[in-house]
Design an enzyme around this catalytic site. Sequence first.
Site, PDB file in Angstrom:
ATOM      1  CE  LYS A 188      -3.687  -2.366  -0.422  1.00 30.72           C
ATOM      2  NZ  LYS A 188      -4.571  -3.030   0.530  1.00 30.72           N
TER       3      LYS A 188
HETATM    4  C1  LIG Z   1      -5.566  -4.121   0.810  1.00 30.91           C
HETATM    5  C2  LIG Z   1      -7.026  -3.881   0.892  1.00 30.91           C
HETATM    6  C3  LIG Z   1      -7.772  -4.182   2.044  1.00 30.91           C
HETATM    7  C4  LIG Z   1      -7.213  -4.953   3.192  1.00 30.91           C
HETATM    8  O1  LIG Z   1      -6.117  -4.362   3.799  1.00 30.91           O
HETATM    9  P1  LIG Z   1      -5.300  -5.203   4.892  1.00 30.91           P
HETATM   10  O2  LIG Z   1      -4.505  -4.157   5.620  1.00 30.91           O
HETATM   11  O3  LIG Z   1      -4.439  -6.178   4.142  1.00 30.91           O
HETATM   12  O4  LIG Z   1      -6.286  -5.886   5.773  1.00 30.91           O
HETATM   13  C5  LIG Z   1      -9.101  -3.813   2.096  1.00 30.91           C
HETATM   14  N1  LIG Z   1      -9.692  -3.201   1.051  1.00 30.91           N
HETATM   15  C6  LIG Z   1      -9.024  -2.917  -0.076  1.00 30.91           C
HETATM   16  C7  LIG Z   1      -9.737  -2.212  -1.186  1.00 30.91           C
HETATM   17  C8  LIG Z   1      -7.676  -3.267  -0.206  1.00 30.91           C
HETATM   18  O5  LIG Z   1      -7.024  -3.013  -1.354  1.00 30.91           O
END
Ligand SMILES: *Cc1c(COP(=O)(O)O)cnc(C)c1O
Length: 383
Positions: A188
């Site tokens: 991210k």
């Molecule tokens: C990555 C992601 C999540 C989950 O994030 P985590 O921190 O891995 O739990 C939720 N929603 C979207 C749209 C994502 O891309």
Amino acid sequence: MTGELPPLPFALPDVGEEEIAAVAETIRSGWVTTGPKAREFEERFAASLGEGIEAVAVNSATAGLHLALEAIGIGPGDEVLVPTWTFTATAEVVRYLGAEPILVDVCADTLNIDFAAAAEKVTERTRAIMPVHIAGYPIDAKALAAFADRHFLKVVEDAAHAYPCADGDQRVGAGTSEATVFSFYATKTMTTGEGGMLVTRDPEIAQRARVMRLHGISRDAFDRYRSTASPWRYEVVAPGYKYNLPDPAAAMGLVQLSRAEEMRGKRQAIAERYLTAFADLDVELPPVVESGVHAWHLFIIRLADEAARDAFVAYLSSLKIGTSVHFIPLHFQPVWRDRAGHVASDFPVASREFDRVVSLPIFSSMNEAQVERVIAATREALA
Ligand SMILES: *Cc1c(COP(=O)(O)O)cnc(C)c1O
């Protein structure tokens, strides 16, 4: 020549010596679970969004979304509107609470939830909507608030792609939604390895999320440690979860937070390079944000059809360039498809666009040669 180049992954975290030093220092401090670093991370993160905001650090965005829905009282029999164009986490947390995720089609340009399609899915059981800022393209904040008001819904924003991000001057996380949840997963826009942050303007939601993130205990370990009167005493007020963010991760997050604007600037520069370099190609480029801030977590291009997309992915793969597809719509995933008996034509926009999309590498530690390599390969594939 290109065959000799090392693989260029689709995404890599932008972490360096400063993050490593912060994590090492925290481990040496002896406080390796949730403590002063997590609290400092929460305070700085909240402050970065503006006044009157509380932040609750958790060990994933999935955990944060679950806590947010729990805190606003979602339970069995309730329905929650979720875009079909998202990662499965957005829908699964609704099921954790015994409620029903109701999938909604998306807008063709932004791939964000379509409020007109959402309105058709509202029933007397609908309690909340969970929009997703796909790729870091901000949801229209006024349209979202107006939709929620009109249908008496609570709002939990899935901002996993959206730090930092803004619609006009309205920063994602600083608006009127009940809660907004960011992800610090490895790929991210900023990362703690695994981690997330729930932000809210409602002190009761923040308090409930803090209690439920640690077993339903009314005071966390750091408070107990600081309390001299009876450090051993605590109360369990609910069957909570184990969702706390440990301090070494929070220490990494503090460094990443201080670099978040700089890292966004680098992704923006890469996006601008791509937009210019591909302007003459027969490819649909992602929309730019006219007023506000695009987080540019993803750079999603659209080709003519599925065959063209699959050939493109194969060509870049032959040059050892990673790509990805964001996302396989939830109505195509067995669990959600079978639960509601969905067919592709229930979501005409998402079903059509899914065949055409591919995400190109865009991460802040990409160097000039890597950006050039993606541009050259894409032009060769499509020119
Ligand atoms: C990555 C992601 C999540 C989950 O994030 P985590 O921190 O891995 O739990 C939720 N929603 C979207 C749209 C994502 O891309």
